[in-house]
Every structure is written in C-alpha cells, then in structure tokens.
Motif scaffolding. Structure first.
Motif, PDB file in Angstrom:
ATOM      1  N   VAL A  88       0.851  -1.189   0.000  1.00  0.00           N
ATOM      2  CA  VAL A  88       0.000   0.000   0.000  1.00  0.00           C
ATOM      3  C   VAL A  88       0.887   1.239   0.000  1.00  0.00           C
ATOM      4  O   VAL A  88       2.050   1.213   0.405  1.00  0.00           O
ATOM      5  CB  VAL A  88      -0.940   0.025   1.217  1.00  0.00           C
ATOM      6  CG1 VAL A  88      -1.942  -1.123   1.150  1.00  0.00           C
ATOM      7  CG2 VAL A  88      -0.162  -0.033   2.519  1.00  0.00           C
ATOM      8  N   GLU A  89       0.319   2.346  -0.446  1.00  0.00           N
ATOM      9  CA  GLU A  89       1.053   3.615  -0.496  1.00  0.00           C
ATOM     10  C   GLU A  89       0.770   4.422   0.756  1.00  0.00           C
ATOM     11  O   GLU A  89       0.158   5.489   0.722  1.00  0.00           O
ATOM     12  CB  GLU A  89       0.660   4.395  -1.750  1.00  0.00           C
ATOM     13  CG  GLU A  89       1.037   3.701  -3.050  1.00  0.00           C
ATOM     14  CD  GLU A  89       0.636   4.502  -4.268  1.00  0.00           C
ATOM     15  OE1 GLU A  89       0.030   5.585  -4.097  1.00  0.00           O
ATOM     16  OE2 GLU A  89       0.916   4.050  -5.392  1.00  0.00           O
ATOM     17  N   SER A  90       1.232   3.923   1.876  1.00  0.00           N
ATOM     18  CA  SER A  90       1.034   4.603   3.153  1.00  0.00           C
ATOM     19  C   SER A  90       2.260   4.375   4.019  1.00  0.00           C
ATOM     20  O   SER A  90       2.691   3.231   4.205  1.00  0.00           O
ATOM     21  CB  SER A  90      -0.224   4.086   3.850  1.00  0.00           C
ATOM     22  OG  SER A  90      -0.341   4.637   5.139  1.00  0.00           O
ATOM     23  N   PHE A  91       2.820   5.460   4.553  1.00  0.00           N
ATOM     24  CA  PHE A  91       4.004   5.339   5.397  1.00  0.00           C
ATOM     25  C   PHE A  91       3.657   4.848   6.799  1.00  0.00           C
ATOM     26  O   PHE A  91       4.521   4.363   7.517  1.00  0.00           O
ATOM     27  CB  PHE A  91       4.712   6.692   5.507  1.00  0.00           C
ATOM     28  CG  PHE A  91       5.248   7.201   4.200  1.00  0.00           C
ATOM     29  CD1 PHE A  91       6.409   6.677   3.664  1.00  0.00           C
ATOM     30  CD2 PHE A  91       4.584   8.196   3.504  1.00  0.00           C
ATOM     31  CE1 PHE A  91       6.911   7.143   2.450  1.00  0.00           C
ATOM     32  CE2 PHE A  91       5.075   8.672   2.299  1.00  0.00           C
ATOM     33  CZ  PHE A  91       6.238   8.138   1.765  1.00  0.00           C
ATOM     34  N   ILE A 223       7.549  -6.808  11.696  1.00  0.00           N
ATOM     35  CA  ILE A 223       6.652  -5.746  11.228  1.00  0.00           C
ATOM     36  C   ILE A 223       7.155  -5.238   9.879  1.00  0.00           C
ATOM     37  O   ILE A 223       8.348  -4.979   9.716  1.00  0.00           O
ATOM     38  CB  ILE A 223       6.569  -4.601  12.254  1.00  0.00           C
ATOM     39  CG1 ILE A 223       5.855  -5.074  13.512  1.00  0.00           C
ATOM     40  CG2 ILE A 223       5.861  -3.383  11.660  1.00  0.00           C
ATOM     41  CD1 ILE A 223       5.714  -4.009  14.582  1.00  0.00           C
ATOM     42  N   ARG A 224       6.232  -5.114   8.918  1.00  0.00           N
ATOM     43  CA  ARG A 224       6.574  -4.646   7.573  1.00  0.00           C
ATOM     44  C   ARG A 224       5.875  -3.317   7.312  1.00  0.00           C
ATOM     45  O   ARG A 224       4.647  -3.259   7.240  1.00  0.00           O
ATOM     46  CB  ARG A 224       6.146  -5.687   6.532  1.00  0.00           C
ATOM     47  CG  ARG A 224       6.709  -7.085   6.768  1.00  0.00           C
ATOM     48  CD  ARG A 224       8.207  -7.113   6.813  1.00  0.00           C
ATOM     49  NE  ARG A 224       8.724  -8.464   7.006  1.00  0.00           N
ATOM     50  CZ  ARG A 224       9.971  -8.743   7.362  1.00  0.00           C
ATOM     51  NH1 ARG A 224      10.830  -7.740   7.567  1.00  0.00           N
ATOM     52  NH2 ARG A 224      10.367  -9.982   7.520  1.00  0.00           N
ATOM     53  N   GLN A 225       6.669  -2.260   7.196  1.00  0.00           N
ATOM     54  CA  GLN A 225       6.106  -0.947   6.900  1.00  0.00           C
ATOM     55  C   GLN A 225       5.718  -0.852   5.432  1.00  0.00           C
ATOM     56  O   GLN A 225       6.398  -1.378   4.549  1.00  0.00           O
ATOM     57  CB  GLN A 225       7.113   0.150   7.240  1.00  0.00           C
ATOM     58  CG  GLN A 225       6.576   1.561   7.065  1.00  0.00           C
ATOM     59  CD  GLN A 225       7.621   2.620   7.395  1.00  0.00           C
ATOM     60  OE1 GLN A 225       8.813   2.340   7.443  1.00  0.00           O
ATOM     61  NE2 GLN A 225       7.169   3.849   7.618  1.00  0.00           N
ATOM     62  N   GLY A 226       4.585  -0.190   5.171  1.00  0.00           N
ATOM     63  CA  GLY A 226       4.118  -0.041   3.810  1.00  0.00           C
ATOM     64  C   GLY A 226       3.323  -1.229   3.292  1.00  0.00           C
ATOM     65  O   GLY A 226       3.045  -1.308   2.097  1.00  0.00           O
ATOM     66  N   TYR A 227       2.954  -2.129   4.195  1.00  0.00           N
ATOM     67  CA  TYR A 227       2.162  -3.302   3.826  1.00  0.00           C
ATOM     68  C   TYR A 227       0.983  -3.435   4.785  1.00  0.00           C
ATOM     69  O   TYR A 227       1.016  -2.943   5.916  1.00  0.00           O
ATOM     70  CB  TYR A 227       3.000  -4.587   3.883  1.00  0.00           C
ATOM     71  CG  TYR A 227       4.038  -4.689   2.795  1.00  0.00           C
ATOM     72  CD1 TYR A 227       3.764  -5.364   1.603  1.00  0.00           C
ATOM     73  CD2 TYR A 227       5.294  -4.127   2.959  1.00  0.00           C
ATOM     74  CE1 TYR A 227       4.722  -5.462   0.607  1.00  0.00           C
ATOM     75  CE2 TYR A 227       6.254  -4.215   1.964  1.00  0.00           C
ATOM     76  CZ  TYR A 227       5.960  -4.884   0.790  1.00  0.00           C
ATOM     77  OH  TYR A 227       6.913  -4.970  -0.198  1.00  0.00           O
ATOM     78  N   LEU A 228      -0.048  -4.107   4.319  1.00  0.00           N
ATOM     79  CA  LEU A 228      -1.181  -4.487   5.147  1.00  0.00           C
ATOM     80  C   LEU A 228      -1.418  -5.983   4.989  1.00  0.00           C
ATOM     81  O   LEU A 228      -1.187  -6.545   3.913  1.00  0.00           O
ATOM     82  CB  LEU A 228      -2.451  -3.717   4.755  1.00  0.00           C
ATOM     83  CG  LEU A 228      -2.484  -2.226   5.088  1.00  0.00           C
ATOM     84  CD1 LEU A 228      -3.755  -1.589   4.528  1.00  0.00           C
ATOM     85  CD2 LEU A 228      -2.393  -1.990   6.590  1.00  0.00           C
TER      86      LEU A 228
END
Length: 271
Positions: A88-91, A223-228
C-alpha cells in the motif's frame, strides 16, 4: 418418526448457521486483518432404546441401542493463519509476519487487540499520535501511546522490522524516537472474544496477553512498513463449504419430508 422430525430440524438450523458463517467470511474477503471463522458442531443427547437383552434373565447387552437427537453449533472458531501481504502507499501502514497482535487503547481505556495495521498519524493532545481509523491509540511496548514530535514530517517516519520508530531529519540523519510498536501473543488465540470490526479482547479462555518485548521464549513477529495483511479467507474453500452446507440442508429437509410421509401413511391405516 417424531424424533426424526426434530433431529432433522436441528440439522437444518445448524446448517443455516454454517451458511451464515460462510457468508460472513466471503463478505470480509477484502477486510484488512480479518480471520476466517469456522463453525464446529456437536451431537445432542442420545436416547437409550434398549440396554437389556430379550432373554429371560434380562442380562445387559454388550452394546446398548441408542439413537441421537440431532446436532447443534458448539462454537465458531477464528483461525489466525497468516494472510497475504498487500503493498500500500502509506508510510503509517504496517503488517505483521508472525503470531503477534497490535494493542490499541479504546475510548473506554480498555486494551483491544487486532491484526489490522491500517494506522494513521492523527492530531492528539501532545502532538501527532499513531491511531487506527476509529481513533484508537496504538500502544508501544510499554503500553503507552506513540507520539511524534510536532516538527517531524510524518512522511519521514520509518518503522523497522522489530517495530522501532524513528525519522529522518532535514540533515538526512536518522533520529530514533525510543519507542517501538507493541506486539502481544496469546496461548489460545481462538479464545479471544470478537468485538466490532477486527478487534478482540482477552478472556479466560485466551489467557493473559504476553508482550513479545518482555516475555522470554516467544518467537518474535516481524513488522513490515508499507504493507497491510489481507484477509486469510480462501474463496474457493468457502464456496466448496457452502455447497456442502447446502447439500446437508437439503438432506435434512428431505428427512423431514420422509418422516411426514411416514406419519401420513400411519394415520391412513385406520381408514
């Protein structure tokens, strides 16, 4: 025959609940962090028809004659298998790889747990705080809300695989916030009580929450940033389960029809 009517009726009610659960899974196939649910059934009481033999001494039979009285839903269990990682495009969006759950503080100051990492930076009393779409405050490893200094641009915030939060200053230097996103595990995830959305609360069946940062012996989640994390519902499996449930419902309906025909024939014997 009357016993057959009630047993088949209990089967129809159980299969209706089964279809309801399957429909809910399919409805949430695109819900972030949703965990598929599966009904579990159990047999109702058995009625003893005969325990003694027909001999004169009335000895006990090695195997008694018993007939069941139908079925019912015993539980609806959530299966916490890993869902797919969605870019996803979210920081501020994060996903969990592993068995952990995020902890959030509700408006009633109760702690809820979720796998939905669709977080946002929202304006709080002390500055920008990491929150859910419902406004719940995301908790760090110490159980405190995560606060971002006012001068920090939210787009410059980075979250490492162990949940540590920091940001890049105008001099392109990494500055840690000395806070990490908290993750908790339970001995029995299926025992968690489901509330609104994809949130859970602890129960006696789930056991107490275990903080991954302070509890020894736990396998740490990443934890993976930028993913859901997407729903772990398998559409093909749910469609097959729906067909099986539909056929079981039809069979129970046929049993009621057959019992009704037998009763009608018995009533016609006196004519």
């Amino acid at each position: 025959m009357m016993r057959a009517l009630w047993s088949a009726a209990s089967g129809m009610r159980a299969q209706q609940t089964n279809v309801d659960s399957i429909s809910n899974n399919l409805a949430n196939v695109n819900t972030t962090g949703y965990k598929t649910e599966k009904p579990e059934f159990k047999s109702l009481l058995y009625q003893t028809l005969q325990t003694e033999t027909t001999t004169a001494n009335g000895a006990q039979k090695p195997i008694s004659a018993q007939v069941g009285l139908g079925t019912r839903v015993a539980s609806i269990t959530s299966h916490f298998g890993q869902g797919p990682m969605l870019d996803v495009e979210s920081f501020s969006a994060v996903a969990i790889e592993g068995n952990g759950l995020f902890g959030v503080s509700g408006v009633d100051d109760e702690v809820y747990y979720t796998r939905n990492g669709d977080f946002f930076w929202s304006q709080g009393i002390n500055g920008l705080t990491l929150s859910t779409s419902e406004g719940y405050q995301v908790l760090d490893t110490n159980g405190n809300e995560i606060i971002l200094p006012d001068e920090v641009d939210a787009s410059q915030v980075s979250i490492s695989s162990d949940g540590a939060i920091g940001y890049t200053n105008p001099e392109r230097e990494y500055v840690p916030l000395n806070q990490s996103i908290g993750l908790w595990q339970f001995n029995n995830d299926a025992g968690l009580q489901k509330i609104s959305g994809t949130y859970y609360t602890e129960t006696d069946a789930s056991g107490v929450p275990m903080n991954e940062a302070t509890t020894a012996g736990l396998v740490r989640s990443a934890i993976r940033q930028g993913y859901l994390e997407g729903s772990n519902v398998q559409v093909a499996d749910e469609m097959v389960n729906m067909i099986v449930a539909q056929r079981a419902y039809e069979l129970n309906s046929r049993a009621i029809t057959t019992s009704d025909t037998m009763l009608e024939q018995a009533n016609n014997l006196k004519r």
